[in-house]
Design a protein around this motif. Structure first.
Motif, PDB file in Angstrom:
ATOM      1  N   VAL A 144      57.521  66.736  40.038  1.00 27.70           N
ATOM      2  CA  VAL A 144      58.403  65.687  40.542  1.00 27.70           C
ATOM      3  C   VAL A 144      59.014  64.922  39.362  1.00 27.70           C
ATOM      4  CG1 VAL A 144      58.456  63.495  41.808  1.00 27.70           C
ATOM      5  CG2 VAL A 144      57.146  65.417  42.715  1.00 27.70           C
ATOM      6  N   THR A 145      60.326  64.805  39.367  1.00 28.85           N
ATOM      7  CA  THR A 145      60.991  64.014  38.326  1.00 28.85           C
ATOM      8  C   THR A 145      60.644  62.536  38.537  1.00 28.85           C
ATOM      9  OG1 THR A 145      62.816  65.561  38.465  1.00 28.85           O
ATOM     10  CG2 THR A 145      63.218  63.539  37.227  1.00 28.85           C
ATOM     11  N   GLY A 146      60.186  61.888  37.489  1.00 22.10           N
ATOM     12  CA  GLY A 146      59.661  60.530  37.636  1.00 22.10           C
ATOM     13  C   GLY A 146      60.702  59.428  37.649  1.00 22.10           C
ATOM     14  N   ALA A 147      61.693  59.535  38.498  1.00 20.39           N
ATOM     15  CA  ALA A 147      62.700  58.471  38.605  1.00 20.39           C
ATOM     16  C   ALA A 147      63.203  58.419  40.041  1.00 20.39           C
ATOM     17  CB  ALA A 147      63.853  58.750  37.652  1.00 20.39           C
ATOM     18  N   ALA A 148      63.706  57.251  40.443  1.00 20.39           N
ATOM     19  CA  ALA A 148      64.183  57.083  41.810  1.00 20.39           C
ATOM     20  C   ALA A 148      65.626  56.605  41.816  1.00 20.39           C
ATOM     21  CB  ALA A 148      63.303  56.078  42.551  1.00 20.39           C
ATOM     22  N   LEU A 149      66.345  57.018  42.837  1.00 23.25           N
ATOM     23  CA  LEU A 149      67.707  56.530  43.041  1.00 23.25           C
ATOM     24  C   LEU A 149      67.706  55.678  44.301  1.00 23.25           C
ATOM     25  CD1 LEU A 149      70.850  56.539  42.789  1.00 23.25           C
ATOM     26  CD2 LEU A 149      70.840  58.725  43.969  1.00 23.25           C
ATOM     27  N   ALA A 156      67.737  45.063  51.074  1.00 28.56           N
ATOM     28  CA  ALA A 156      66.771  46.165  51.168  1.00 28.56           C
ATOM     29  C   ALA A 156      66.748  46.975  49.877  1.00 28.56           C
ATOM     30  CB  ALA A 156      67.097  47.057  52.361  1.00 28.56           C
ATOM     31  N   GLY A 157      67.934  47.319  49.386  1.00 31.06           N
ATOM     32  CA  GLY A 157      68.012  48.112  48.158  1.00 31.06           C
ATOM     33  C   GLY A 157      67.393  47.376  46.983  1.00 31.06           C
ATOM     34  N   ILE A 158      67.660  46.080  46.886  1.00 31.00           N
ATOM     35  CA  ILE A 158      67.116  45.277  45.778  1.00 31.00           C
ATOM     36  C   ILE A 158      65.590  45.291  45.840  1.00 31.00           C
ATOM     37  CG2 ILE A 158      66.883  42.947  44.850  1.00 31.00           C
ATOM     38  CD1 ILE A 158      69.778  42.434  45.820  1.00 31.00           C
ATOM     39  N   GLN A 159      65.053  45.052  47.050  1.00 30.13           N
ATOM     40  CA  GLN A 159      63.595  45.000  47.204  1.00 30.13           C
ATOM     41  C   GLN A 159      62.968  46.346  46.860  1.00 30.13           C
ATOM     42  OE1 GLN A 159      61.771  42.183  48.090  1.00 30.13           O
ATOM     43  NE2 GLN A 159      60.027  43.449  47.470  1.00 30.13           N
ATOM     44  N   ALA A 160      63.559  47.431  47.378  1.00 31.68           N
ATOM     45  CA  ALA A 160      63.007  48.765  47.112  1.00 31.68           C
ATOM     46  C   ALA A 160      63.038  49.053  45.614  1.00 31.68           C
ATOM     47  CB  ALA A 160      63.796  49.825  47.889  1.00 31.68           C
ATOM     48  N   ALA A 161      64.148  48.683  44.955  1.00 29.42           N
ATOM     49  CA  ALA A 161      64.277  48.945  43.519  1.00 29.42           C
ATOM     50  C   ALA A 161      63.238  48.150  42.736  1.00 29.42           C
ATOM     51  CB  ALA A 161      65.685  48.587  43.051  1.00 29.42           C
ATOM     52  N   LEU A 162      63.052  46.890  43.103  1.00 31.91           N
ATOM     53  CA  LEU A 162      62.079  46.062  42.380  1.00 31.91           C
ATOM     54  C   LEU A 162      60.661  46.602  42.558  1.00 31.91           C
ATOM     55  CD1 LEU A 162      63.401  42.456  43.113  1.00 31.91           C
ATOM     56  CD2 LEU A 162      63.408  43.668  40.916  1.00 31.91           C
ATOM     57  N   ASP A 163      60.314  46.960  43.803  1.00 30.14           N
ATOM     58  CA  ASP A 163      58.961  47.478  44.050  1.00 30.14           C
ATOM     59  C   ASP A 163      58.728  48.763  43.269  1.00 30.14           C
ATOM     60  OD1 ASP A 163      58.471  45.379  45.672  1.00 30.14           O
ATOM     61  OD2 ASP A 163      58.411  46.479  47.553  1.00 30.14           O
ATOM     62  N   LEU A 164      59.722  49.656  43.308  1.00 30.95           N
ATOM     63  CA  LEU A 164      59.567  50.913  42.576  1.00 30.95           C
ATOM     64  C   LEU A 164      59.471  50.647  41.069  1.00 30.95           C
ATOM     65  CD1 LEU A 164      61.961  53.173  44.644  1.00 30.95           C
ATOM     66  CD2 LEU A 164      59.579  53.701  44.129  1.00 30.95           C
ATOM     67  N   GLY A 165      60.247  49.680  40.598  1.00 34.11           N
ATOM     68  CA  GLY A 165      60.190  49.305  39.190  1.00 34.11           C
ATOM     69  C   GLY A 165      58.819  48.742  38.829  1.00 34.11           C
TER      70      GLY A 165
ATOM     71  N   ALA C 360      59.424  51.720  52.111  1.00 35.24           N
ATOM     72  CA  ALA C 360      60.140  52.866  51.545  1.00 35.24           C
ATOM     73  C   ALA C 360      59.751  53.050  50.084  1.00 35.24           C
ATOM     74  CB  ALA C 360      61.644  52.667  51.681  1.00 35.24           C
ATOM     75  N   ALA C 361      59.628  51.921  49.372  1.00 42.55           N
ATOM     76  CA  ALA C 361      59.246  52.000  47.960  1.00 42.55           C
ATOM     77  C   ALA C 361      57.841  52.567  47.818  1.00 42.55           C
ATOM     78  CB  ALA C 361      59.334  50.620  47.316  1.00 42.55           C
ATOM     79  N   ALA C 362      56.953  52.185  48.747  1.00 42.49           N
ATOM     80  CA  ALA C 362      55.577  52.705  48.695  1.00 42.49           C
ATOM     81  C   ALA C 362      55.569  54.208  48.938  1.00 42.49           C
ATOM     82  CB  ALA C 362      54.711  51.990  49.731  1.00 42.49           C
ATOM     83  N   ARG C 363      56.360  54.635  49.936  1.00 44.53           N
ATOM     84  CA  ARG C 363      56.432  56.070  50.244  1.00 44.53           C
ATOM     85  C   ARG C 363      57.019  56.835  49.060  1.00 44.53           C
ATOM     86  NH1 ARG C 363      53.918  58.700  53.333  1.00 44.53           N
ATOM     87  NH2 ARG C 363      55.568  60.053  54.094  1.00 44.53           N
ATOM     88  N   ALA C 364      58.117  56.315  48.519  1.00 46.93           N
ATOM     89  CA  ALA C 364      58.765  56.982  47.384  1.00 46.93           C
ATOM     90  C   ALA C 364      57.854  56.930  46.160  1.00 46.93           C
ATOM     91  CB  ALA C 364      60.107  56.320  47.080  1.00 46.93           C
ATOM     92  N   GLY C 365      57.177  55.790  45.986  1.00 41.94           N
ATOM     93  CA  GLY C 365      56.294  55.627  44.843  1.00 41.94           C
ATOM     94  C   GLY C 365      55.107  56.574  44.897  1.00 41.94           C
TER      95      GLY C 365
END
Lengths: 198, 58, 627
Positions: A144-149, A156-165, C360-365
């Motif tokens: 799995v490539t270790g990056a997310a788009l 929603a996008g901001i929150q998802a990006a911050l959590d993933l970060g 979604a971040a948890a799933r993707a993470g």
């Protein structure tokens, strides 16, 4: 495709009275033993319980089984259980097949014991036929490539990006407007706590 | 373009009008028995339909 | 917002759009178009000198057109990145006589009118789709006179008028005469819950948004009176009922009923609302200074659709994106490795959007943290032998998991194993039978058909049921103990798209009186659109059955969802009834007709295969010559 006759073990489950209360599981077991390729038939009170699973593993070794058919409940519940079980018994997990004689039989034909038993026999025969042709399968594994788009820079996008970060992953946050914020940024206060949107 | 076409049910033999566009693959059901075995009525279909038994509704 | 701009792990790409996406779970590639901003966002200090000299004045989108901005502008004071942007379609710069005033005045020299779009190619393991939604446009249905009456505004315009950062500095005024309104009306469900005219669904946020607005009004001006005309007030979330009660205690009047007539007095500017109060049955009239339309939320038309196409996503009948499972996988897209966050999936408020985004971040993470992805061994494989490059497999694949074939260059189609979800539509559609569906092979499934029909075939219905819906519907039926006659024998496939024409013919050849093909409803199909091929195939078989003198009624089709235990039982009963009406004579007759039909079909296939082999030989020879 099939080189030699397989060695199939059939495990018929009573599921307490859930199955055996309607379907004559003894008759189904007798019938299963007559099917081509079947070398062992074992009837169990609860096949999914530990003793039942141990019987499967033991039978694989004892009878040198290369296919397993389990006549019990729906594969939607216990396919993962029994795949793991046969794998522990030394078989490829894809060499296991289930016949659904509970949800699709005993529970829906409660007033017709003879009809239900006939149907259960058919379902077992159908599963044995399928098992005969089953092949071992390997599950492919990919890196799995270790990056997310993240597409969209609204709340929603901001929150998802911050959590993933925060999880330590590289994130690309793509927004088509010159600023992130989306619709949320155009709101004054937000309910239920009446705080500012930005 | 969608136009009104007669469909019939292969289960209860009900005939019913449908807004039909041949280019569009849509889910359809019989308004009477709820089956999804419905198809556009053709002259051949009308002929076989005449001699087909059907499911009783009710 | 600020955090996203500062986070060391987050690369912010504004003015950007996704142009292309390829690859599969864990291994996606994307091409991002970075549109020219004409301002170097890193160098810009937001001093604003450029906007002062810009001669172009256009309506400000952020303020809902209630004020204006320049062609070069900062979207709003807290914008991230905090940089001006030049909207080239507003600017004079590209016209024959360039203006260039902003370039002259910029100390930092960060404005470049020759800037061009750039492309960025990235590799990612996972994608979160958070493309949001649009707000209902009340101009489409001018039921409340939005286009005719100045003092009828939308709830989005109201947000700007009451906001300290808005065009009036937070002083609520009405558009016609800039007077402070003392009587404010709200109309709920504008664009929502109206199946015939607009969206059939409830937009989720408008009730509470209005409750909030009424409280804002009473905070700003305790003398002001609000009236809310509603269908049902829905205050179901944490703290919602409390807020609703506060609003009523503050004197807000809630009137159950939507206005039947709205008219603005041309002299006074006041708006007269006529409404049938459905609680009392009385026709009531209200005079308000300002009427706010509480507009609903609608799926995104532009942009959202592009991502949908790029990722082969499907939507539910309301236009929002379809999740992998409504309860067990609510943030997963049907395409593995893709997740949903926010309103792209359904209308929701800020809290729910944030919650879903974290999910979604948890799933993707989890996927990224695992570092590797296991693909269930139920995938298709294409054999070269017999393939004549017809390209049908690639066309029908809902996941674009099969590469295009090219006869001239000798390129055979290949299944990208990680992208294949295992529906089996390609295997069913391949006219040359060169595709093997692992773990659901022709041999395995035909073996089941044979086993079922070996004894007393006249008493049985051969039924194919898809794993996710119909088979699961049978399980639901069992769990609910709904009874039906034991005549039907189910054969499980992952998708009804796997059911090859030949399976049905084989069953008829072996003496099946009745065959049932069942799968998911179109909107529930777990393989995006595979089920549409099932329907087309069944329709084709019906026609051929007629040609062979068979009654098409002997092949039945049904869409049964996992929840439809009742329908499953009903269909089983109907099958039993149909079965009794099929005579041994017609089955015998059709057995012969089908056997002959299949013989001819096989003959044709052999010929095609021989020809394909010839072609392959020639290709190999040509390749040899080249080398």
């Amino acid at each position: 495709m099939v080189q030699k006759l397989p060695r199939i073990g059939v495990f018929v489950c009573d599921c307490g009275l859930n199955i055996a209360g309607v379907v004559d599981t003894a008759e189904v077991s007798r019938y299963a033993a007559t099917l081509p390729g079947v070398v062992a038939v074992i009837r169990n009170r609860y096949t999914c319980a530990d003793p039942g699973q141990n019987e499967i593993k033991k039978a694989i070794a004892e009878h040198n089984l290369d296919r397993v058919v389990i006549a019990s409940c729906t594969p939607k519940i216990h396919e993962p259980t029994f795949r793991k079980c046969v794998a522990e018994g030394g078989l490829n997990p894809y060499l296991m097949e289930m016949a659904n004689i509970r949800e699709h039989c005993s529970w829906v034909h409660q007033a017709d014991r003879a009809g239900a038993t006939e149907k259960a026999k058919d379902l077992v025969r159908s599963s044995v036929a399928r098992a005969t042709c089953l092949q071992p399968q390997d599950e492919a594994i990919f890196p799995v490539t270790g990056a997310a788009l993240v597409i969209g820079g609204g709340v929603a996008g901001i929150q998802a990006a911050l959590d993933l970060g925060d999880l330590g992953h590289k994130v690309y946050l793509v927004e088509k407007e010159p600023t992130i914020g989306g619709i949320m940024a155009a709101l004054d206060k937000t309910y239920p706590t009446m705080d500012c949107s930005i | 373009m969608a136009e009104s076409t007669t469909f019939y049910c292969l289960r209860c033999q009900n005939r019913f009008p449908v807004q039909y566009d041949p280019k569009e693959v849509k889910e359809r059901s019989c308004p009477r028995c709820g089956s999804n075995s419905v198809r556009k009525e053709t002259p051949a279909a009308a002929e076989t339909q005449a001699r087909s038994p059907s499911v009783k509704i009710g | 917002m600020m955090d996203a701009g500062r986070h060391p792990k987050v690369e912010l790409l504004t003015d950007s759009e996704v142009e292309e996406i390829s690859g599969f779970v864990g291994n996606f590639r994307a091409r991002i178009r970075r549109k020219a901003r004409y301002v170097d966002e890193k160098a810009c200090t937001s001093c604003g000198e450029c906007a002062k000299v810009c001669p172009v004045v256009v309506p400000d989108e952020y303020q809902q057109g209630l004020s204006s901005r320049r062609a070069i502008y900062l979207p709003f004071p807290q914008a991230v990145p905090s940089s001006y942007a030049l909207n080239m379609s507003d600017c004079l710069g590209v016209r024959p006589i360039a203006c260039g005033k902003c370039v002259e005045v910029c100390d930092k020299k960060c404005i470049d009118l020759d800037m061009e779009d750039r492309f960025l190619d990235i590799e990612i393991g996972t994608i979160v789709v958070a493309t949001g939604l649009d707000v209902y446009d009340p101009r489409a249905q001018d039921e409340y006179g939005y286009t005719r009456f100045e003092n009828v505004i939308t709830s989005m315009e109201f947000e700007r008028l009451i906001c300290a950062g808005g065009p009036t500095g937070g002083h609520l005024i009405r558009p016609s005469d800039r007077k402070t309104p003392k009587r404010i009306g709200f109309v709920q469900c504008v664009g929502s819950r109206a199946p015939a005219r607009a969206a059939p669904y409830c937009s989720n946020v408008c009730c509470m948004n209005t409750v909030k607005d009424t409280l804002l009004i009473s905070e700003h001006d305790p003398d002001a009176v609000s009236h809310v005309f509603y269908t049902d007030m829905r205050a179901f979330g944490k703290g919602f009922e409390d807020l609703y009660r506060r609003s009523r205690e503050a004197g807000v009047r809630y009137v159950r009923g939507l206005p039947g007539h709205v008219k603005q007095d041309p002299k006074t500017g006041d708006v007269r609302v006529t409404v049938e109060n459905t609680l009392t049955g009385d026709l009531e009239r209200y005079e308000v200074d300002l009427l706010v339309l509480s507009v609903g939320l609608v799926p995104k038309k532009n942009g959202g659709n592009k991502v949908k196409e790029l990722l082969a996503l499907s939507s539910t009948s309301d236009g929002f994106l379809l999740e992998a499972h409504p309860k067990l996988k609510p943030v997963d897209a049907p395409t593995r490795g893709v997740y949903f966050a926010g309103c792209v999936e359904a209308p929701k408020d800020v809290k729910d959007s944030v919650t879903q985004a974290s999910a979604a971040a948890a799933r993707a993470g989890a996927l990224l943290a695992a570092g590797r992805v296991k693909i269930e061994a139920i995938t298709a494989e294409i054999e070269r032998e017999g393939c004549n490059f017809c390209g049908r497999c690639a066309r029908v694949c809902p996941y674009h998991a099969i590469t295009e074939s090219d006869k001239k260059r000798g390129l055979y189609p290949v299944v990208i194993q990680a992208a294949c979800a295992g529906c089996g539509t390609c295997a069913a559609e391949c006219p040359n039978d060169t595709i093997t569906m692992r773990h659901f092979t022709d041999l395995q499934l035909l073996g089941q058909v044979d086993a079922i029909l070996e004894e007393k075939p006249m008493e049985k219905v051969v039924a194919f049921a898809c794993n996710w819906c119909s088979y699961a519907g049978g399980d639901t039926c069992g769990t609910s103990r709904l009874q039906y006659p034991p005549s039907v024998r189910l054969i499980r496939t992952m998708c009804s798209g796997r059911v090859d024409e030949d399976f049905v013919w084989h069953a008829f050849e072996k003496g099946a009186p009745l065959v049932l093909v069942s799968g998911c409803h179109f909107s529930d199909c777990h393989y995006i659109s595979a089920v549409t091929w099932t329907q087309q195939r069944v329709e084709k078989i019906w026609i051929q059955m007629e040609k062979l003198g068979m009654r098409p009624e002997r092949l039945q089709l049904d869409w049964i969802s996992a929840a439809e235990g009742q329908k499953f039982a009903r269909v089983m009963r109907q099958m039993d009834e149909l079965l009794k009406q099929i005579t041994p004579e017609e089955v015998e007759q059709s057995k012969k007709a089908v056997a002959e039909f299949l013989r001819q079909k096989r003959e044709k296939l052999e010929k095609r295969k021989a020809k394909a082999a010839e072609g392959a030989g020639a290709l190999a020879a040509a390749a040899l010559e080249k080398s």
